[in-house]
Write a protein that holds these residues in place. Structure first.
Motif, PDB file in Angstrom:
ATOM      1  N   ALA A   1      10.212 -12.733 -12.753  1.00  0.00           N
ATOM      2  CA  ALA A   1       9.689 -12.594 -11.557  1.00  0.00           C
ATOM      3  C   ALA A   1       8.264 -11.535 -11.546  1.00  0.00           C
ATOM      4  N   ASN A   2       7.874 -10.943 -12.155  1.00  0.00           N
ATOM      5  CA  ASN A   2       7.252  -9.910 -11.570  1.00  0.00           C
ATOM      6  C   ASN A   2       6.005 -10.279 -13.173  1.00  0.00           C
ATOM      7  N   PRO A   3       5.199 -10.962 -13.871  1.00  0.00           N
ATOM      8  CA  PRO A   3       4.953 -10.626 -15.158  1.00  0.00           C
ATOM      9  C   PRO A   3       3.564  -9.993 -14.755  1.00  0.00           C
ATOM     10  N   GLU A   4       3.189  -9.699 -14.156  1.00  0.00           N
ATOM     11  CA  GLU A   4       1.911  -8.834 -13.460  1.00  0.00           C
ATOM     12  C   GLU A   4       2.634  -7.641 -13.888  1.00  0.00           C
ATOM     13  N   ALA A   5       2.982  -6.851 -13.027  1.00  0.00           N
ATOM     14  CA  ALA A   5       4.133  -5.651 -13.173  1.00  0.00           C
ATOM     15  C   ALA A   5       4.443  -5.432 -14.576  1.00  0.00           C
ATOM     16  N   ALA A   6       4.950  -6.406 -14.862  1.00  0.00           N
ATOM     17  CA  ALA A   6       5.700  -5.886 -16.906  1.00  0.00           C
ATOM     18  C   ALA A   6       4.280  -5.918 -18.017  1.00  0.00           C
ATOM     19  N   ALA A   7       3.359  -6.514 -17.722  1.00  0.00           N
ATOM     20  CA  ALA A   7       2.039  -6.426 -18.393  1.00  0.00           C
ATOM     21  C   ALA A   7       1.858  -5.133 -18.308  1.00  0.00           C
ATOM     22  N   LEU A   8       1.682  -4.459 -17.028  1.00  0.00           N
ATOM     23  CA  LEU A   8       1.454  -3.470 -16.708  1.00  0.00           C
ATOM     24  C   LEU A   8       1.912  -2.194 -17.385  1.00  0.00           C
ATOM     25  N   VAL A   9       3.149  -1.897 -17.531  1.00  0.00           N
ATOM     26  CA  VAL A   9       4.166  -1.377 -17.663  1.00  0.00           C
ATOM     27  C   VAL A   9       4.194  -1.588 -19.156  1.00  0.00           C
ATOM     28  N   GLU A  10       3.901  -2.503 -19.763  1.00  0.00           N
ATOM     29  CA  GLU A  10       4.229  -2.545 -20.852  1.00  0.00           C
ATOM     30  C   GLU A  10       2.995  -2.195 -21.756  1.00  0.00           C
ATOM     31  N   SER A  11       1.455  -2.392 -21.432  1.00  0.00           N
ATOM     32  CA  SER A  11       0.122  -1.738 -21.482  1.00  0.00           C
ATOM     33  C   SER A  11       0.598  -0.547 -21.941  1.00  0.00           C
ATOM     34  N   ARG A  12       1.119   0.558 -20.884  1.00  0.00           N
ATOM     35  CA  ARG A  12       1.066   1.559 -20.497  1.00  0.00           C
ATOM     36  C   ARG A  12       2.040   2.735 -20.895  1.00  0.00           C
ATOM     37  N   LEU A  13       2.985   1.779 -20.987  1.00  0.00           N
ATOM     38  CA  LEU A  13       4.511   2.888 -22.046  1.00  0.00           C
ATOM     39  C   LEU A  13       5.066   2.159 -23.600  1.00  0.00           C
ATOM     40  N   PRO A  14       4.381   2.833 -24.368  1.00  0.00           N
ATOM     41  CA  PRO A  14       4.793   1.914 -25.737  1.00  0.00           C
ATOM     42  C   PRO A  14       5.826   1.955 -25.748  1.00  0.00           C
ATOM     43  N   GLU A  15       6.322   2.853 -25.870  1.00  0.00           N
ATOM     44  CA  GLU A  15       7.944   3.390 -25.646  1.00  0.00           C
ATOM     45  C   GLU A  15       8.430   3.066 -24.719  1.00  0.00           C
ATOM     46  N   LEU A  16       8.942   1.507 -24.385  1.00  0.00           N
ATOM     47  CA  LEU A  16       9.903   0.218 -22.918  1.00  0.00           C
ATOM     48  C   LEU A  16      11.031   0.863 -23.334  1.00  0.00           C
ATOM     49  N   ARG A  17      12.392   0.674 -22.945  1.00  0.00           N
ATOM     50  CA  ARG A  17      13.022  -0.197 -23.358  1.00  0.00           C
ATOM     51  C   ARG A  17      13.532  -0.729 -21.818  1.00  0.00           C
ATOM     52  N   LEU A  18      14.068  -1.826 -21.993  1.00  0.00           N
ATOM     53  CA  LEU A  18      14.323  -2.824 -20.997  1.00  0.00           C
ATOM     54  C   LEU A  18      16.290  -3.229 -20.385  1.00  0.00           C
ATOM     55  N   VAL A  19      16.410  -3.130 -19.941  1.00  0.00           N
ATOM     56  CA  VAL A  19      18.121  -3.333 -19.752  1.00  0.00           C
ATOM     57  C   VAL A  19      17.627  -3.433 -18.499  1.00  0.00           C
ATOM     58  N   PRO A  20      19.044  -4.340 -17.839  1.00  0.00           N
ATOM     59  CA  PRO A  20      19.905  -5.637 -16.801  1.00  0.00           C
ATOM     60  C   PRO A  20      18.933  -4.281 -15.496  1.00  0.00           C
ATOM     61  N   HIS A  21      18.191  -4.354 -14.535  1.00  0.00           N
ATOM     62  CA  HIS A  21      18.454  -4.563 -13.258  1.00  0.00           C
ATOM     63  C   HIS A  21      19.385  -3.572 -12.335  1.00  0.00           C
ATOM     64  N   GLU A  22      20.865  -4.189 -13.035  1.00  0.00           N
ATOM     65  CA  GLU A  22      21.485  -3.270 -12.409  1.00  0.00           C
ATOM     66  C   GLU A  22      21.825  -1.672 -13.151  1.00  0.00           C
TER      67      GLU A  22
ATOM     68  N   THR B   1       1.225  -1.078   0.020  1.00  0.00           N
ATOM     69  CA  THR B   1      -0.273  -0.074  -0.004  1.00  0.00           C
ATOM     70  C   THR B   1       0.746   0.739   0.259  1.00  0.00           C
ATOM     71  N   PRO B   2       0.787   2.206  -0.903  1.00  0.00           N
ATOM     72  CA  PRO B   2      -0.132   1.753  -1.831  1.00  0.00           C
ATOM     73  C   PRO B   2       0.166   1.660  -3.203  1.00  0.00           C
ATOM     74  N   SER B   3       0.489   0.466  -4.017  1.00  0.00           N
ATOM     75  CA  SER B   3       0.603  -0.259  -4.808  1.00  0.00           C
ATOM     76  C   SER B   3       0.796   0.178  -6.082  1.00  0.00           C
ATOM     77  N   PHE B   4       1.932  -0.734  -6.964  1.00  0.00           N
ATOM     78  CA  PHE B   4       2.769   0.088  -8.079  1.00  0.00           C
ATOM     79  C   PHE B   4       1.411   0.699  -8.818  1.00  0.00           C
ATOM     80  N   ALA B   5       1.126  -0.490  -8.891  1.00  0.00           N
ATOM     81  CA  ALA B   5      -0.549   0.898 -10.248  1.00  0.00           C
ATOM     82  C   ALA B   5      -0.890   1.265 -10.630  1.00  0.00           C
ATOM     83  N   GLU B   6      -1.368   1.073  -8.709  1.00  0.00           N
ATOM     84  CA  GLU B   6      -1.795   2.473  -8.228  1.00  0.00           C
ATOM     85  C   GLU B   6      -1.011   3.694  -8.476  1.00  0.00           C
ATOM     86  N   VAL B   7       0.257   3.827  -8.444  1.00  0.00           N
ATOM     87  CA  VAL B   7       0.480   5.193  -8.177  1.00  0.00           C
ATOM     88  C   VAL B   7       1.697   5.503  -9.656  1.00  0.00           C
ATOM     89  N   LEU B   8       1.400   3.592 -10.548  1.00  0.00           N
ATOM     90  CA  LEU B   8       1.879   3.989 -11.734  1.00  0.00           C
ATOM     91  C   LEU B   8       0.795   4.977 -12.501  1.00  0.00           C
TER      92      LEU B   8
END
Length: 129
Positions: free
Chosen positions: A76-97, A48-55
């Motif tokens: 590790a978190n397919p639900e969050a991945a689906a959320l950011v991919e659906s909300r941000l058409p210009e999404l770049r994925l990089v290593p966590h570090e 609380t609050p969730s990532f989805a609510e704040v985003l």
């Protein structure tokens, strides 16, 4: 008093100061936050609050050109991945570090209470014209 939108005074003020190209990290409760960026900590309890609510709240208020997330989010978190991919058409994925390194250049960090891994995205502000 504001009628709608983001009511948190620190967050509303920080958002008003953003300009084109500024970075805003929306992060889970466990993301290490470097010295430098302004931090608005919204975490209350685990989840609380969730990532989805704040985003979603931030996306309602800001013009965003794109974002960057850790590529580990997909496994590790397919639900969050689906959320950011659906909300941000210009999404770049990089290593966590790499995402953690990029965070030091953010203008604002918004910490959520999210307690699932890799629920982090670095947003890049755009302009409305």
């Amino acid at each position: 008093m504001k009628r709608s939108g983001i009511l948190n005074r620190q967050l509303a003020g920080a958002l008003a100061e953003l300009g084109h190209g500024d970075g805003v990290l929306v992060c889970d409760a466990g993301m290490p936050i470097p010295d430098g960026p302004r931090v608005v900590d919204l975490a209350f309890r685990a989840g609380t609050p969730s990532f989805a609510e704040v985003l979603d709240g931030l996306l309602d208020e800001l013009v965003i050109e794109g974002g960057t997330a850790a590529d580990e989010i997909r496994a590790a978190n397919p639900e969050a991945a689906a959320l950011v991919e659906s909300r941000l058409p210009e999404l770049r994925l990089v290593p966590h570090e790499e995402l953690k390194r990029l965070t030091s250049g953010a203008r604002l960090v918004v910490r959520t209470g999210e307690a699932r891994p890799y629920a982090n995205v670095l947003l890049r502000c755009g302009v409305f014209f």
